[in-house]
Design a protein around this motif. Structure first.
Motif, PDB file in Angstrom:
ATOM      1  N   LEU A 138      -7.549  13.765 -16.816  1.00 21.99           N
ATOM      2  CA  LEU A 138      -8.458  12.663 -16.504  1.00 21.99           C
ATOM      3  C   LEU A 138      -7.907  11.723 -15.433  1.00 21.99           C
ATOM      4  O   LEU A 138      -8.630  10.896 -14.886  1.00 21.99           O
ATOM      5  CB  LEU A 138      -8.751  11.858 -17.774  1.00 21.99           C
ATOM      6  N   GLY A 139      -6.607  11.827 -15.167  1.00 22.31           N
ATOM      7  CA  GLY A 139      -5.982  10.950 -14.185  1.00 22.31           C
ATOM      8  C   GLY A 139      -5.567   9.598 -14.737  1.00 22.31           C
ATOM      9  O   GLY A 139      -5.238   8.688 -13.985  1.00 22.31           O
ATOM     10  N   THR A 140      -5.551   9.466 -16.078  1.00 25.07           N
ATOM     11  CA  THR A 140      -5.144   8.196 -16.700  1.00 25.07           C
ATOM     12  C   THR A 140      -3.640   8.122 -16.910  1.00 25.07           C
ATOM     13  O   THR A 140      -3.108   7.056 -17.219  1.00 25.07           O
ATOM     14  CB  THR A 140      -5.859   8.009 -18.045  1.00 25.07           C
ATOM     15  N   VAL A 141      -2.950   9.237 -16.761  1.00 23.90           N
ATOM     16  CA  VAL A 141      -1.491   9.283 -16.846  1.00 23.90           C
ATOM     17  C   VAL A 141      -1.010  10.319 -15.841  1.00 23.90           C
ATOM     18  O   VAL A 141      -1.703  11.304 -15.576  1.00 23.90           O
ATOM     19  CB  VAL A 141      -1.028   9.612 -18.292  1.00 23.90           C
ATOM     20  N   ASP A 142       0.143  10.082 -15.241  1.00 20.78           N
ATOM     21  CA  ASP A 142       0.624  10.948 -14.161  1.00 20.78           C
ATOM     22  C   ASP A 142       1.710  11.926 -14.596  1.00 20.78           C
ATOM     23  O   ASP A 142       1.794  13.041 -14.072  1.00 20.78           O
ATOM     24  CB  ASP A 142       1.170  10.079 -13.017  1.00 20.78           C
ATOM     25  N   ILE A 143       2.546  11.465 -15.521  1.00 13.53           N
ATOM     26  CA  ILE A 143       3.678  12.270 -15.985  1.00 13.53           C
ATOM     27  C   ILE A 143       3.761  12.113 -17.498  1.00 13.53           C
ATOM     28  O   ILE A 143       3.584  11.008 -18.017  1.00 13.53           O
ATOM     29  CB  ILE A 143       5.005  11.804 -15.357  1.00 13.53           C
ATOM     30  N   ILE A 144       4.027  13.198 -18.204  1.00  8.32           N
ATOM     31  CA  ILE A 144       4.208  13.100 -19.649  1.00  8.32           C
ATOM     32  C   ILE A 144       5.391  13.946 -20.082  1.00  8.32           C
ATOM     33  O   ILE A 144       5.860  14.818 -19.350  1.00  8.32           O
ATOM     34  CB  ILE A 144       2.953  13.541 -20.438  1.00  8.32           C
ATOM     35  N   ILE A 145       5.857  13.663 -21.291  1.00 13.52           N
ATOM     36  CA  ILE A 145       6.807  14.540 -21.969  1.00 13.52           C
ATOM     37  C   ILE A 145       6.060  15.088 -23.169  1.00 13.52           C
ATOM     38  O   ILE A 145       5.549  14.325 -23.999  1.00 13.52           O
ATOM     39  CB  ILE A 145       8.060  13.780 -22.409  1.00 13.52           C
TER      40      ILE A 145
ATOM     41  N   GLN B 280       0.819  -1.200   0.000  1.00  8.92           N
ATOM     42  CA  GLN B 280       0.000   0.000   0.000  1.00  8.92           C
ATOM     43  C   GLN B 280       0.857   1.255   0.000  1.00  8.92           C
ATOM     44  O   GLN B 280       0.476   2.284  -0.549  1.00  8.92           O
ATOM     45  CB  GLN B 280      -0.922  -0.012   1.225  1.00  8.92           C
ATOM     46  N   ALA B 281       2.022   1.178   0.619  1.00  8.99           N
ATOM     47  CA  ALA B 281       2.888   2.353   0.726  1.00  8.99           C
ATOM     48  C   ALA B 281       3.522   2.711  -0.609  1.00  8.99           C
ATOM     49  O   ALA B 281       3.911   3.841  -0.828  1.00  8.99           O
ATOM     50  CB  ALA B 281       3.976   2.099   1.765  1.00  8.99           C
ATOM     51  N   GLN B 282       3.642   1.743  -1.527  1.00 14.98           N
ATOM     52  CA  GLN B 282       4.246   2.015  -2.827  1.00 14.98           C
ATOM     53  C   GLN B 282       3.187   2.520  -3.798  1.00 14.98           C
ATOM     54  O   GLN B 282       2.141   1.923  -3.968  1.00 14.98           O
ATOM     55  CB  GLN B 282       4.903   0.755  -3.405  1.00 14.98           C
ATOM     56  N   THR B 283       3.466   3.650  -4.412  1.00  6.41           N
ATOM     57  CA  THR B 283       2.550   4.244  -5.384  1.00  6.41           C
ATOM     58  C   THR B 283       3.079   3.983  -6.786  1.00  6.41           C
ATOM     59  O   THR B 283       4.234   4.302  -7.085  1.00  6.41           O
ATOM     60  CB  THR B 283       2.424   5.762  -5.155  1.00  6.41           C
ATOM     61  N   THR B 284       2.259   3.389  -7.631  1.00  7.83           N
ATOM     62  CA  THR B 284       2.641   3.127  -9.017  1.00  7.83           C
ATOM     63  C   THR B 284       2.125   4.245  -9.909  1.00  7.83           C
ATOM     64  O   THR B 284       0.934   4.601  -9.849  1.00  7.83           O
ATOM     65  CB  THR B 284       2.077   1.776  -9.499  1.00  7.83           C
ATOM     66  N   LEU B 285       3.010   4.797 -10.718  1.00  5.31           N
ATOM     67  CA  LEU B 285       2.660   5.924 -11.579  1.00  5.31           C
ATOM     68  C   LEU B 285       2.920   5.583 -13.041  1.00  5.31           C
ATOM     69  O   LEU B 285       3.778   4.755 -13.356  1.00  5.31           O
ATOM     70  CB  LEU B 285       3.499   7.155 -11.201  1.00  5.31           C
ATOM     71  N   LYS B 286       2.192   6.257 -13.936  1.00  6.34           N
ATOM     72  CA  LYS B 286       2.366   6.070 -15.378  1.00  6.34           C
ATOM     73  C   LYS B 286       2.995   7.313 -15.984  1.00  6.34           C
ATOM     74  O   LYS B 286       2.512   8.427 -15.784  1.00  6.34           O
ATOM     75  CB  LYS B 286       1.013   5.796 -16.044  1.00  6.34           C
TER      76      LYS B 286
ATOM     77  N   LEU C 209      -1.311  14.563  -9.061  1.00  2.87           N
ATOM     78  CA  LEU C 209      -0.153  13.945  -8.421  1.00  2.87           C
ATOM     79  C   LEU C 209       0.665  14.977  -7.664  1.00  2.87           C
ATOM     80  O   LEU C 209       1.031  14.757  -6.498  1.00  2.87           O
ATOM     81  CB  LEU C 209       0.719  13.242  -9.466  1.00  2.87           C
ATOM     82  N   TRP C 210       0.971  16.083  -8.315  1.00  3.96           N
ATOM     83  CA  TRP C 210       1.855  17.088  -7.719  1.00  3.96           C
ATOM     84  C   TRP C 210       1.315  17.590  -6.385  1.00  3.96           C
ATOM     85  O   TRP C 210       2.068  17.758  -5.416  1.00  3.96           O
ATOM     86  CB  TRP C 210       2.049  18.249  -8.690  1.00  3.96           C
ATOM     87  N   ASN C 211       0.015  17.794  -6.308  1.00  2.00           N
ATOM     88  CA  ASN C 211      -0.587  18.324  -5.079  1.00  2.00           C
ATOM     89  C   ASN C 211      -0.577  17.311  -3.940  1.00  2.00           C
ATOM     90  O   ASN C 211      -0.731  17.685  -2.774  1.00  2.00           O
ATOM     91  CB  ASN C 211      -2.023  18.787  -5.360  1.00  2.00           C
ATOM     92  N   LYS C 212      -0.406  16.026  -4.276  1.00  2.00           N
ATOM     93  CA  LYS C 212      -0.355  14.987  -3.241  1.00  2.00           C
ATOM     94  C   LYS C 212       1.059  14.791  -2.686  1.00  2.00           C
ATOM     95  O   LYS C 212       1.238  14.204  -1.616  1.00  2.00           O
ATOM     96  CB  LYS C 212      -0.845  13.652  -3.809  1.00  2.00           C
TER      97      LYS C 212
ATOM     98  N   TYR D 164       7.807   5.051  -4.734  1.00  2.00           N
ATOM     99  CA  TYR D 164       7.184   5.298  -6.046  1.00  2.00           C
ATOM    100  C   TYR D 164       7.763   4.342  -7.080  1.00  2.00           C
ATOM    101  O   TYR D 164       8.982   4.226  -7.222  1.00  2.00           O
ATOM    102  CB  TYR D 164       7.420   6.739  -6.500  1.00  2.00           C
ATOM    103  N   LYS D 165       6.884   3.676  -7.766  1.00  2.62           N
ATOM    104  CA  LYS D 165       7.262   2.824  -8.888  1.00  2.62           C
ATOM    105  C   LYS D 165       6.678   3.475 -10.142  1.00  2.62           C
ATOM    106  O   LYS D 165       5.454   3.604 -10.263  1.00  2.62           O
ATOM    107  CB  LYS D 165       6.708   1.409  -8.728  1.00  2.62           C
ATOM    108  N   ILE D 166       7.555   3.918 -11.028  1.00  2.00           N
ATOM    109  CA  ILE D 166       7.099   4.627 -12.222  1.00  2.00           C
ATOM    110  C   ILE D 166       7.344   3.768 -13.456  1.00  2.00           C
ATOM    111  O   ILE D 166       8.478   3.394 -13.752  1.00  2.00           O
ATOM    112  CB  ILE D 166       7.830   5.984 -12.377  1.00  2.00           C
ATOM    113  N   ASP D 167       6.277   3.452 -14.155  1.00  2.00           N
ATOM    114  CA  ASP D 167       6.368   2.702 -15.410  1.00  2.00           C
ATOM    115  C   ASP D 167       6.337   3.699 -16.565  1.00  2.00           C
ATOM    116  O   ASP D 167       5.427   4.537 -16.636  1.00  2.00           O
ATOM    117  CB  ASP D 167       5.200   1.724 -15.539  1.00  2.00           C
ATOM    118  N   VAL D 168       7.315   3.595 -17.466  1.00  2.00           N
ATOM    119  CA  VAL D 168       7.412   4.527 -18.591  1.00  2.00           C
ATOM    120  C   VAL D 168       6.915   3.844 -19.859  1.00  2.00           C
ATOM    121  O   VAL D 168       7.367   2.743 -20.202  1.00  2.00           O
ATOM    122  CB  VAL D 168       8.864   5.012 -18.789  1.00  2.00           C
TER     123      VAL D 168
END
Length: 324
Positions: free
Chosen positions: A81-88, A23-29, A244-247, A59-63
């Motif tokens: 929409l919250g379907t992706v957390d980080i983009i380029i 639960q402590a690990q957050t997975t991000l896209k 994400l940033w606000n959290k 944090y586990k970030i999948d690219v």
């Protein structure tokens, strides 16, 4: 019985600890449209791994490269929409939320990559980014030099007039359209992933991209002429969704920012090095690579493309041009 109870209690404790850790690990896209071989992907992967290290695996970030999470428009929408957390993504797409930031894509605004990087440390950059963040809710953490955009075609292009009537693929973004349209070309907004086929089957006769993208996407296989128009010194923003940033805690915000800035610097160096090698590489492959008089293109653009037409502020353009 005592052993059994103790064993069960021990097993339960281990299970609870494992559940808590999960639960402590957050997975991000983290998504983008570029190939896995390009530095925008390799350095994003490095950043994801580095963030995991510096946050002790919280944090586990999948690219996801190569439009796996959608085209660039989809990715920008995904932040909301919250379907992706980080983009380029480029400021050209950021300008859909805040038009003034798109002035950084006005043709010939930057002299070279060094000028672009100097701009990212300027007051006008901070001002434009703040405007975007207020309008979108998202946070720009870093800027990577994407490359200087040039033109490939089925024929030689040496002047702006040579583009008259040319069918050229250009992203459906006002700033990208400015130079080709000012020179009289007919633009077509084909998705990046579909450009190779469009060039191959003659749907379009030309396209424009940095030399590194021309190499990565193998456009040189279906276009034998490269004109060094250098019309846009391009860049990509690393953008974190507002949700994400606000959290994030202040500590984690600092980690994300530092790592993403470092990744951007690494990517910029790779792109600059590759660009320095590619002109001769292409010529060695039998590709015609032509120098052009960029002042001719710049003059036509300034005459035919009013800043107000795109929602840009001339004062921002002047401030960026003045950055040393």
């Amino acid at each position: 019985m005592k052993f059994t109870i103790k064993g069960l209690m021990g097993a339960a404790a281990v299970l609870m600890a494992g559940t808590f850790a999960a639960q402590a690990q957050t997975t991000l896209k983290w998504g983008h449209v570029y190939e896995a071989s390009e530095p925008f992907h390799t350095e994003s992967v490095w950043a994801a791994e580095e963030i995991a290290k510096r946050t002790d695996g919280r944090y586990k970030i999948d690219v996801f490269p190569a439009s796996q999470l959608g085209k660039e428009t989809d990715l920008n929408q995904g932040l909301k929409l919250g379907t992706v957390d980080i983009i380029i993504s480029g400021s050209s797409f950021a300008s859909r939320d805040y038009k003034p930031i798109g002035v950084t894509y006005y043709p010939y605004i930057f002299r070279n990559p060094s000028h672009l990087i100097a701009y990212t440390k300027s007051d006008v950059f901070k001002q434009l980014v703040a405007g975007y963040e207020e309008a979108s809710g998202n946070h720009i953490t870093a800027v990577t030099y994407y490359g200087t955009r040039h033109t490939t075609a089925n024929k030689e292009i040496k002047s702006c007039a040579d583009m008259q009537g040319l069918k050229i693929r250009v992203p459906d973004v006002p700033a990208y359209l400015a130079m080709p349209r000012a020179c009289g070309a007919n633009t077509s907004p084909i998705a990046f992933a579909e450009v190779y086929l469009a060039l191959q089957n003659g749907t379009v006769e030309a396209q424009e991209n940095p030399l590194t993208a021309i190499e990565a996407k193998k456009f040189y296989e279906v276009q034998k002429n490269i004109a060094l128009t250098g019309h846009i010194v391009d860049h990509l923003n690393t953008v974190v969704s507002g949700q994400l940033w606000n959290k994030l805690s202040d500590e984690d915000k600092q980690i994300f920012s530092e790592v993403m800035l470092e990744a951007a610097e690494r990517g910029t160096k790779i792109v600059e090095q590759r660009e320095g090698e590619l002109v001769e590489k292409f010529r060695g492959m039998g590709i015609s690579v032509n120098e052009v008089d960029t002042t001719d293109f710049e003059r036509v653009v300034l005459e035919k493309v009013p800043f107000e037409e795109y929602g840009y502020n001339k004062a921002d353009w002047e401030a960026i041009r003045a950055v040393q």
